[in-house]
Design a protein around this motif. Sequence first.
Motif, short mmCIF file in Angstrom:
data_model
loop_
_atom_site.label_atom_id
_atom_site.label_comp_id
_atom_site.label_asym_id
_atom_site.label_seq_id
_atom_site.Cartn_x
_atom_site.Cartn_y
_atom_site.Cartn_z
N GLY A 142 69.33 26.33 51.15
CA GLY A 142 70.63 26.79 51.59
C GLY A 142 71.70 26.60 50.54
O GLY A 142 72.46 27.51 50.24
N TYR A 143 71.80 25.40 49.99
CA TYR A 143 72.86 25.13 49.03
C TYR A 143 72.51 25.68 47.66
O TYR A 143 73.26 26.45 47.08
N MET A 190 67.03 37.98 63.56
CA MET A 190 67.26 38.54 62.23
C MET A 190 67.91 39.93 62.30
O MET A 190 68.63 40.33 61.40
N VAL A 191 67.63 40.67 63.40
CA VAL A 191 68.28 41.98 63.54
C VAL A 191 69.74 41.79 63.95
O VAL A 191 70.65 42.42 63.42
N TRP A 192 69.93 40.84 64.86
CA TRP A 192 71.27 40.65 65.42
C TRP A 192 72.16 39.89 64.45
O TRP A 192 73.32 40.23 64.25
N LYS A 193 71.60 38.88 63.81
CA LYS A 193 72.37 38.09 62.82
C LYS A 193 71.52 37.90 61.59
O LYS A 193 70.81 36.89 61.46
N PRO A 194 71.57 38.85 60.68
CA PRO A 194 70.66 38.80 59.53
C PRO A 194 70.85 37.55 58.67
O PRO A 194 69.95 37.19 57.93
N ARG A 195 71.99 36.92 58.75
CA ARG A 195 72.21 35.74 57.90
C ARG A 195 72.06 34.44 58.68
O ARG A 195 72.53 33.41 58.25
N GLY A 196 71.40 34.51 59.84
CA GLY A 196 71.19 33.29 60.61
C GLY A 196 72.25 33.09 61.66
O GLY A 196 73.25 33.81 61.70
N LEU A 197 72.02 32.10 62.54
CA LEU A 197 72.92 31.91 63.68
C LEU A 197 74.34 31.61 63.23
O LEU A 197 75.29 32.18 63.73
N VAL A 231 65.51 26.80 58.81
CA VAL A 231 66.68 26.88 57.92
C VAL A 231 67.23 28.32 57.88
O VAL A 231 68.43 28.54 57.94
N VAL A 232 66.32 29.29 57.79
CA VAL A 232 66.78 30.68 57.67
C VAL A 232 67.39 31.16 58.98
O VAL A 232 68.45 31.79 58.98
N LEU A 233 66.75 30.83 60.10
CA LEU A 233 67.30 31.28 61.39
C LEU A 233 68.61 30.59 61.70
O LEU A 233 69.52 31.19 62.26
N GLY A 234 68.71 29.32 61.32
CA GLY A 234 69.94 28.59 61.59
C GLY A 234 71.10 29.09 60.76
O GLY A 234 72.25 28.98 61.15
N GLY A 235 70.79 29.65 59.62
CA GLY A 235 71.84 30.11 58.72
C GLY A 235 71.80 29.26 57.46
O GLY A 235 72.02 28.06 57.52
N ILE A 267 70.66 23.60 65.60
CA ILE A 267 70.44 24.44 66.79
C ILE A 267 69.10 25.17 66.68
O ILE A 267 68.31 25.23 67.63
N ALA A 268 68.82 25.70 65.48
CA ALA A 268 67.57 26.43 65.30
C ALA A 268 66.38 25.52 65.52
O ALA A 268 65.37 25.93 66.10
#
Lengths: 453, 279
Positions: free
Chosen positions: A158-159, A419-426, A375-379, A388-389
Motif C-alpha cells: 500500500g505505502y 472491485m467493480v463497485w470500488k476499484p480502488r478498495g473499500l 489489502v487490495v479489497l480494503g484499499g 474491515i476487509a
Amino acid sequence: MSDTTATATTTATAAQGRRTPRRSLVAQALQESFFAGLLAAVLASFILGVKTVDAPGGLQLQYRWHWVLYAFAIVSVGRFLLILFWWRRDAKLPAVLGAASAGAGRAIAPLGKWVGLALVAFAFIFPFMPFTGRYELDIAILVLTYVLLGWGLNVVVGYAGLLDLGYVAFYAVGAYSYALLAKTFGLGFWTVLPLAGILAAIWGMILGFPVLRLRGDYLAIVTLAFGEIIRVVLLNWQSVTGGPDGITGIPRPTFFGLEFKRFGENTFHEFFGLEYSPMHRLYFLYFIILVLAMITFFVTNRLRRLPVGRAWEAMREDEIACRSLGINPTNTKLTAFAIGAFFGGLGGSFFATRQGFISPESFTFIESAIILAIVVLGGLGSQIGVAIAAIVMIGGFEVFRGLEEYRMLLFGLLMVVIMVWKPRGLVSTRMPTIFLGKEKKAISSDYVGEGSG
Amino acid sequence: MSRPILSVEHMTMRFGGLLAIDDLSFVAERGRITAIIGPNGAGKTTVFNCITGFYKPTTGRITLTHENGETFLLERLDDFRITHHAKVARTFQNIRLFGGMTVLENLMVAQHNMLMRASGFSLAAVFWPRGYRRKENEAVDLARYWLDKTGLLDRADEPAASLPYGAQRRLEIARAMCTRPVLLCLDEPAAGLNPRESAELNELLMSIRDDDGISILLIEHDMGVVMKISDHIVVLDYGRKIAEGTPQEVRNDPAVIAAYLGVADEEVEQVEQEVGGAS
C-alpha cells in the motif's frame, strides 16, 4: 468499468431505437435478455446441467436440466431489469444510488477516527460479551491475526507500492523462528517474539536486495518464487524443520511465568484463585494478538507520517523524482520490505504459539493471496479499510462455513462486486500526512498512484 | 576570485552508435544563470542528465565546487548522492510531481535527508517524537517560504496533481529548492506556460539568483525567457558546442542563426567557411 459498459450498451440501444422507432424499449429489452439468458443456459448446460455420480460399475451422468432453467431465468430477468432500470440513459436509479453512496462516504469520512476508536473499544470488550463463546473467540483471534498481517503487508504494497506475492514467507520465518528457538533453547514467547520479528526483517532485506531493480509484474513473480522457496526449504530440511511432519509441542505463552494448564507448578488459575477453565488461555491469546495488532497499527501509522513513510509513498508515486531529491531508493525499498516482514514475523510467532503445531502446509501461496486480497479489497494504504476487509473476508469465510464449497463461489463474487463497485478498495481515499491549514481533507483516489514496482 | 560552481570538461556521451554529446566543455559561474540552448535533439537534456547523475558520461569530467572550496566529481556519484551531498537539484522536462501527495507533502519529501537524520532514521521518532517535531516545523517553515515565493501558499493542502499546469511547474521548482541546493538545474521550466506565467517565472528565477544566491543552469526553448534572464549562454547543436557568450553575442552569432533558422542552399558553403565547419 461498469460505467463504460453501461454507456456503450445504452448508446447501442439508443442507436437501434433510432433505426426502428416503432419498437418500444421493453420489447427490445425482452429480446436482449432472452438472448443473454440463452447464452447463460448454454454455458450452464455443461457446468450445472450434467453431474457425474458414483454408481455401481463406474461413474454415471445425472441430468439436472431444471438447473439450466434457473440459470436462464436468473440471467434473463437480471438483464431485463438492468436494461430497464440501470443502463437506460434516463435511468434514475444509478444517479440516486451514486449520490447516496457519495453522501454516505462524505458523512463517514470525518467519523473515520471515531469509527476506528469504536472498533478498538469493541475489540477490548468483545471477549466478555454474552454472545461470545469459544467459537466466536477463536474466529476473532484468527481475524485479528489477519488484520495484523494485512497492516504489515500494507506497508509494502500500500505505502511503498511494491507488489509482494510472497508475504507468507515472513509469516513462516516468524513461526519457525519461535518454534525452533523455543524448543531448542527453551526461550519464552516474549523473548522470541521480537527476535522472530527481527529474523523475518532480515529475510525481508535478503529478499529485498535481488528485487530492487525489478518492477511491477517481474517483482511480483520473484516475490512469489521467494515465498515458495521458503516453503520448499521448510518441507525438505528434515533435520531442522521436521519436514512435512512439522514441529509439534510448541510451548504456549505464559502470563508473567504463569502457565495456562489444569495441573502444574505455576498455573494461572491457582495463582489468582480461579476455577480452571480452558477459556482463560483463549482470552489471553486474544489479548496478545489484539495488543500486537494495536502495536502494528501504531507503528505503521506513525511511520507513515515520518520521513521514511513519506519517502515510501513518494517512491510509489514517482521513483525518478525521488532520486532527484536525494532519496536513496535502495534504503527506502529495503526498509519497506524489512518493516513489512517484521510484522509478518510477529504474526507468524503468534500463529505458532496459538496452534502449538506448525508445518509447511500452513504457509502455502493461498495465504499470501488472502492477505494480499485483504489489502487490495480494503484499499491500498488505508488501515481502517484493511481492518474491515479482514473482518469481512476471514470472519465471513468462517461464518459461511455451512455453505461448504459454495462459499468460495460467494467470495469470488464478493471480490468481483467490490472491485467493480470500488476499484480502488473499500477506503480508496488517501489522508495527507501533514497539513498547513486547519481543514483536513482526504485526497481522492483519482490522484493517487498505485506504484509499479 | 571564486571558482566557477560547475565545470564540464571534455564530456562525451555515446548511446551505442549514437554520439549524443561530443567533447563538450563549459563552465557555469557562481551566482549566475547559465542557459543551454539548441535546436531539438541537440543533446541539451542529455547534458543535464549527465550533470545530475541520471546518465554516466562515456568520458569527461564534471566538477562541482562549493563555496568553501569542497569539490565533487559528479560523474562518479549516484544520482541521489549528487542531490544529497553535492547539492545539485533538478526539475524535469515532463513534470514529475508526487501527484497523490499534497503540495506541502511534496516539499516535505524534498527535505527527506535532513528530516531522516533529525528523526533518527524515522525509527527513533516513532517513540520519541519530541525532538523531531521541532525539526519538522523548521522544514514546514522552509516549505512555507518557497510556497509563498511561488504563489502556492493557499493551495498547500491540495493534491499536486490537481494544480493547473503552470502551478505544477512552479511547484517543481519549489520542491527542488527545498533540497537546499547550491546549483539548480531547470529543464525547460517555461515549456507550456502562457506569456504572463513565463514573465512570472523570469521574476522567480531572477529572485532565486539574486535574493537566495543560488546558481542556475537552465535549458530553455523560450527565447523570451533565455535572452532576458541568462548571464551566459551555451549553444549546442548535434551534441557539440557551436557558440557561447552573453545573450547579445549569441544572438548575433552566425553559427547560431544557421543552426536555428537554417540557411539557403547556396549559403551553406559560405556559412560553413565562416563557422569553420561547426555545423
